[in-house]
Design an enzyme around this catalytic site. Structure first.
Site, PDB file in Angstrom:
ATOM      1  N   HIS A 263     -74.843 -27.622  -3.225  1.00  0.00           N
ATOM      2  CA  HIS A 263     -74.153 -28.041  -2.008  1.00  0.00           C
ATOM      3  C   HIS A 263     -74.545 -27.111  -0.875  1.00  0.00           C
ATOM      4  CE1 HIS A 263     -70.901 -29.139   0.768  1.00  0.00           C
ATOM      5  NE2 HIS A 263     -70.917 -30.287   0.110  1.00  0.00           N
TER       6      HIS A 263
ATOM      7  N   GLU B 257     -69.959 -35.196  -6.553  1.00  0.00           N
ATOM      8  CA  GLU B 257     -70.584 -36.391  -7.111  1.00  0.00           C
ATOM      9  C   GLU B 257     -70.666 -36.365  -8.636  1.00  0.00           C
ATOM     10  OE1 GLU B 257     -72.298 -38.591  -3.922  1.00  0.00           O
ATOM     11  OE2 GLU B 257     -70.276 -37.975  -4.406  1.00  0.00           O
TER      12      GLU B 257
HETATM   13  N1  ACO Z   1     -80.988 -29.188  -8.838  1.00  0.00           N
HETATM   14  C1  ACO Z   1     -82.001 -28.300  -8.892  1.00  0.00           C
HETATM   15  N2  ACO Z   1     -82.322 -27.469  -7.893  1.00  0.00           N
HETATM   16  C2  ACO Z   1     -81.601 -27.553  -6.773  1.00  0.00           C
HETATM   17  C3  ACO Z   1     -80.527 -28.460  -6.626  1.00  0.00           C
HETATM   18  C4  ACO Z   1     -80.230 -29.293  -7.729  1.00  0.00           C
HETATM   19  N3  ACO Z   1     -79.238 -30.173  -7.685  1.00  0.00           N
HETATM   20  N4  ACO Z   1     -79.982 -28.325  -5.399  1.00  0.00           N
HETATM   21  C5  ACO Z   1     -80.685 -27.375  -4.787  1.00  0.00           C
HETATM   22  N5  ACO Z   1     -81.666 -26.910  -5.610  1.00  0.00           N
HETATM   23  C6  ACO Z   1     -82.623 -25.852  -5.327  1.00  0.00           C
HETATM   24  C7  ACO Z   1     -83.746 -26.394  -4.453  1.00  0.00           C
HETATM   25  O1  ACO Z   1     -84.801 -26.917  -5.240  1.00  0.00           O
HETATM   26  C8  ACO Z   1     -84.151 -25.149  -3.704  1.00  0.00           C
HETATM   27  O2  ACO Z   1     -84.945 -24.379  -4.550  1.00  0.00           O
HETATM   28  P1  ACO Z   1     -86.209 -23.571  -3.987  1.00  0.00           P
HETATM   29  O3  ACO Z   1     -85.611 -22.454  -3.180  1.00  0.00           O
HETATM   30  O4  ACO Z   1     -86.913 -23.114  -5.217  1.00  0.00           O
HETATM   31  O5  ACO Z   1     -87.008 -24.524  -3.163  1.00  0.00           O
HETATM   32  C9  ACO Z   1     -82.828 -24.399  -3.501  1.00  0.00           C
HETATM   33  O6  ACO Z   1     -81.975 -24.847  -4.571  1.00  0.00           O
HETATM   34  C10 ACO Z   1     -82.154 -24.699  -2.172  1.00  0.00           C
HETATM   35  O7  ACO Z   1     -82.139 -26.120  -2.002  1.00  0.00           O
HETATM   36  P2  ACO Z   1     -81.966 -26.811  -0.608  1.00  0.00           P
HETATM   37  O8  ACO Z   1     -82.402 -28.237  -0.737  1.00  0.00           O
HETATM   38  O9  ACO Z   1     -82.574 -25.993   0.469  1.00  0.00           O
HETATM   39  O10 ACO Z   1     -80.386 -26.723  -0.432  1.00  0.00           O
HETATM   40  P3  ACO Z   1     -79.555 -27.564   0.585  1.00  0.00           P
HETATM   41  O11 ACO Z   1     -78.374 -26.794   0.935  1.00  0.00           O
HETATM   42  O12 ACO Z   1     -80.421 -28.024   1.684  1.00  0.00           O
HETATM   43  O13 ACO Z   1     -79.212 -28.867  -0.280  1.00  0.00           O
HETATM   44  C11 ACO Z   1     -78.176 -30.545  -1.528  1.00  0.00           C
HETATM   45  C12 ACO Z   1     -77.965 -29.294  -0.650  1.00  0.00           C
HETATM   46  C13 ACO Z   1     -79.000 -31.569  -0.745  1.00  0.00           C
HETATM   47  C14 ACO Z   1     -76.817 -31.151  -1.854  1.00  0.00           C
HETATM   48  C15 ACO Z   1     -78.929 -30.142  -2.811  1.00  0.00           C
HETATM   49  O14 ACO Z   1     -78.192 -29.185  -3.531  1.00  0.00           O
HETATM   50  C16 ACO Z   1     -79.266 -31.340  -3.686  1.00  0.00           C
HETATM   51  O15 ACO Z   1     -80.296 -31.966  -3.478  1.00  0.00           O
HETATM   52  N6  ACO Z   1     -78.404 -31.664  -4.699  1.00  0.00           N
HETATM   53  C17 ACO Z   1     -78.632 -32.840  -5.529  1.00  0.00           C
HETATM   54  C18 ACO Z   1     -78.154 -34.108  -4.834  1.00  0.00           C
HETATM   55  C19 ACO Z   1     -76.645 -34.171  -4.747  1.00  0.00           C
HETATM   56  O16 ACO Z   1     -75.932 -33.855  -5.679  1.00  0.00           O
HETATM   57  N7  ACO Z   1     -76.162 -34.643  -3.581  1.00  0.00           N
HETATM   58  C20 ACO Z   1     -74.728 -34.794  -3.321  1.00  0.00           C
HETATM   59  C21 ACO Z   1     -74.248 -33.701  -2.417  1.00  0.00           C
HETATM   60  S1  ACO Z   1     -72.508 -33.750  -2.184  1.00  0.00           S
HETATM   61  C22 ACO Z   1     -72.250 -34.857  -0.921  1.00  0.00           C
HETATM   62  O17 ACO Z   1     -73.069 -35.064  -0.073  1.00  0.00           O
HETATM   63  C23 ACO Z   1     -71.023 -35.597  -0.897  1.00  0.00           C
END
Ligand code: ACO
Length: 515
Positions: A398, A453
């Protein structure tokens, strides 16, 4: 921004300078500019600059309809222009240029005598400085950037807490019905008993889909494999907006916006369910005026009064997802409202943002992941393979929470309540625990925990909600939050219009003639 070290204005200035005298005519000055191919003349008295006349001034002059032969330069120039010294560093001169919005600055020596002129174009050409208005560089994805003030609520990521108008959203979900929380968001306070009754009376007729829209729904639902309840509900909602003639928010007062908001929140669930049933070859079920929001929502799916425990589970999910700070869809709604567009357009844009798998499109994917994993034994291999091969675990991570998402914790409890034999929740909890540990191991320092989620998909599946309806159901609750935010934006609006940092090849590039 790269600034050359040690370069002075002298290195960049153009010299000699095209000059004019205050008593010259505008026509003479324009002719000199044209002949020398420059965008300004420095107006001098002897060798001292007393003004500057630029192309912009000429444009203003010609717009005034004046006679260039008769008008004097002194009448149209900018008098007493700022000047710089030849020894001044480029960076300081550039700062002065961009702060004052001047394009040209005369360069004068210690005695005030004109030596040259320095312009943004000089700087661009020689120093390769990008000319920009004062900007604040922000982190990618606007992480941590505050862009507005709100009284609706906020999310405290480190504490794992969020609230609506001071009340813990989780506590509201534990103690109140959805209509109370809707009232809280719209009216600013929780309702008394009589206020609740009045509010429900207002909502009930608004749930009914307008006739002219109802007629069109079968064509939106009969798209075969291409049918998506969220896309169809978005299209149908667009028709509601047109049929009800929502005015631009710029022209609507608060009362009118509130009416539109009430209608949007009340009718959207009916659209979702009517379209879904039509796509299944069934007749839509009219909303039941005697049922509260959540029970009615499930009733419109099946045509049967739902088990109160299931209705309560849905209600708790809906309450917990009404609003959540400046998430992507809420921000989208605010941006669209900031243009003065109508409330319907802002909701439609927000629905588009919500549909993305990184936002509201994740719960069915999280459920798919659990189904794919299938058993406690397979969990570790599946998760390691997924994270190791660079895939994101849906329902984890998140932007704001770097600890457990309180909505996830609430829904875990709801799932435990619903899962009579405990089998499914046992697997979910195992996957949750191992996912957190494996993410910690393979993605150290990223603080990845389950988000709303992960358990949302499980809870909705348990109450009999088909997976294609997961995201539209999220849309049903979030439309309450969006419209509260839209009303707040409209009440104190300024166009949201940020900037971008250009990183392509340096302009100006001559446009080649066509081949
Ligand atoms: N699984 C694996 N790795 C992850 C995940 C995940 N669910 N989420 C983040 N990471 C990793 C990324 O790969 C990244 O790694 P890196 O530094 O090696 O490149 C690091 O963590 C940071 O990720 P970002 O995408 O920069 O984090 P951000 O804060 O932008 O993203 C998000 C938040 C989009 C929710 C992300 O965690 C994600 O994609 N989660 C999966 C989708 C999801 O569950 N969405 C629902 C969100 S809740 C809502 O909107 C109601």
């Amino acid at each position: 921004m790269a600034e050359p070290q040690g370069r002075t204005v002298k290195d960049l200035m153009s010299s000699p300078v095209v000059t004019a005298s205050p008593s010259d005519t505008v026509a003479q000055a324009a002719e000199s500019m044209k002949a020398a191919g420059v965008g300004s003349v420095v107006v001098v008295d002897g060798d001292r600059p007393v003004g500057i006349l630029t192309e912009r001034d000429l444009v203003k002059f010609s717009a005034s309809g004046g006679e260039a032969e008769g008008a004097k330069v002194s009448e149209w120039m900018t008098a007493d222009p700022d000047t710089v010294k030849p020894s001044e560093e480029v960076a300081a001169a550039f700062k002065s240029l961009s702060e004052h919005n001047y394009r040209h600055i005369p360069v004068v020596d210690g005695d005030g005598a004109l030596q040259g002129i320095v312009s943004l174009r000089d700087m661009m050409r020689v120093a390769r400085i990008v000319p920009v208005d004062p900007v604040t560089e922000v982190p990618p994805g606007l992480e941590g950037v505050v862009v507005a003030e709100t009284k609706i609520g906020d999310v405290r990521g480190k504490e794992g807490f969020f609230h609506y108008r001071q009340y813990s959203a989780v506590e509201l979900a534990e103690k109140r019905m959805l209509e109370d929380v809707w009232h809280l968001l719209f009216q600013g306070e929780l309702p008394t008993k009589s206020e609740r009754e009045k509010f429900i009376e207002e909502i009930t007729p608004l749930r009914v889909i307008p006739d002219d829209v109802m007629k069109v729904l079968p064509s939106l639902a009969n798209l075969g494999d291409c049918f998506s309840p969220l896309d169809a509900a978005r299209s149908a909602f667009s028709l509601v907006v047109s049929s009800q003639d929502f005015k631009p928010s710029l022209d609507a007062d608060h009362e009118e916006l509130r009416k539109q908001a009430m209608l949007s929140c009340a009718v959207f669930p009916s659209l979702v369910m009517a379209l879904y049933r039509l796509s299944e070859g069934k007749e839509p079920v009219d909303p039941d005026p005697n049922l509260p929001y959540a029970a009615n929502y499930l009733y419109m799916l099946t045509g049967e009064e739902p088990d109160p425990e299931n209705a309560r589970a849905v209600e708790q999910y809906l309450i917990a997802t009404i609003d959540h700070g400046f998430n992507a869809s809420t921000f989208t709604a605010r941006v669209i409202t900031s243009t003065g567009a109508d409330l319907g357009s802002a909701v439609l844009g927000a629905l588009g943002a919500l549909s993305g798998p990184l936002h509201g499109g994740a719960p069915s994917r999280a459920l798919d992941m659990l189904r794919d994993i299938g058993s406690i034994e397979k969990t570790d291999d599946w998760l390691r393979d997924a994270v190791g091969s660079g895939r994101r675990l849906m329902g984890f991570g998140h932007r704001v929470y770097k600890t457990d998402d309180p909505r996830g914790t609430l829904l875990r409890g709801v799932a435990e309540r619903l899962d009579k034999d405990g089998e499914r929740v046992r697997l979910a909890k195992h996957v949750e625990k191992r996912a957190v540990e494996i993410l910690q191991e393979l993605k150290p320092g990223r603080s990845l925990y389950p988000n709303v989620e992960f358990y949302a998909g499980i809870v909705m599946d348990m109450v009999g909600m088909p997976p294609p309806l997961f995201t539209p159901t999220f849309g049903c609750s979030r439309v309450i939050g969006w419209t509260a935010q839209i009303m707040e934006q409209a009440a104190d609006n300024r166009l949201i219009r940020p900037s971008a940092h250009y990183i392509g090849p340096e302009p100006p590039q001559p446009v080649p003639d066509p081949e």
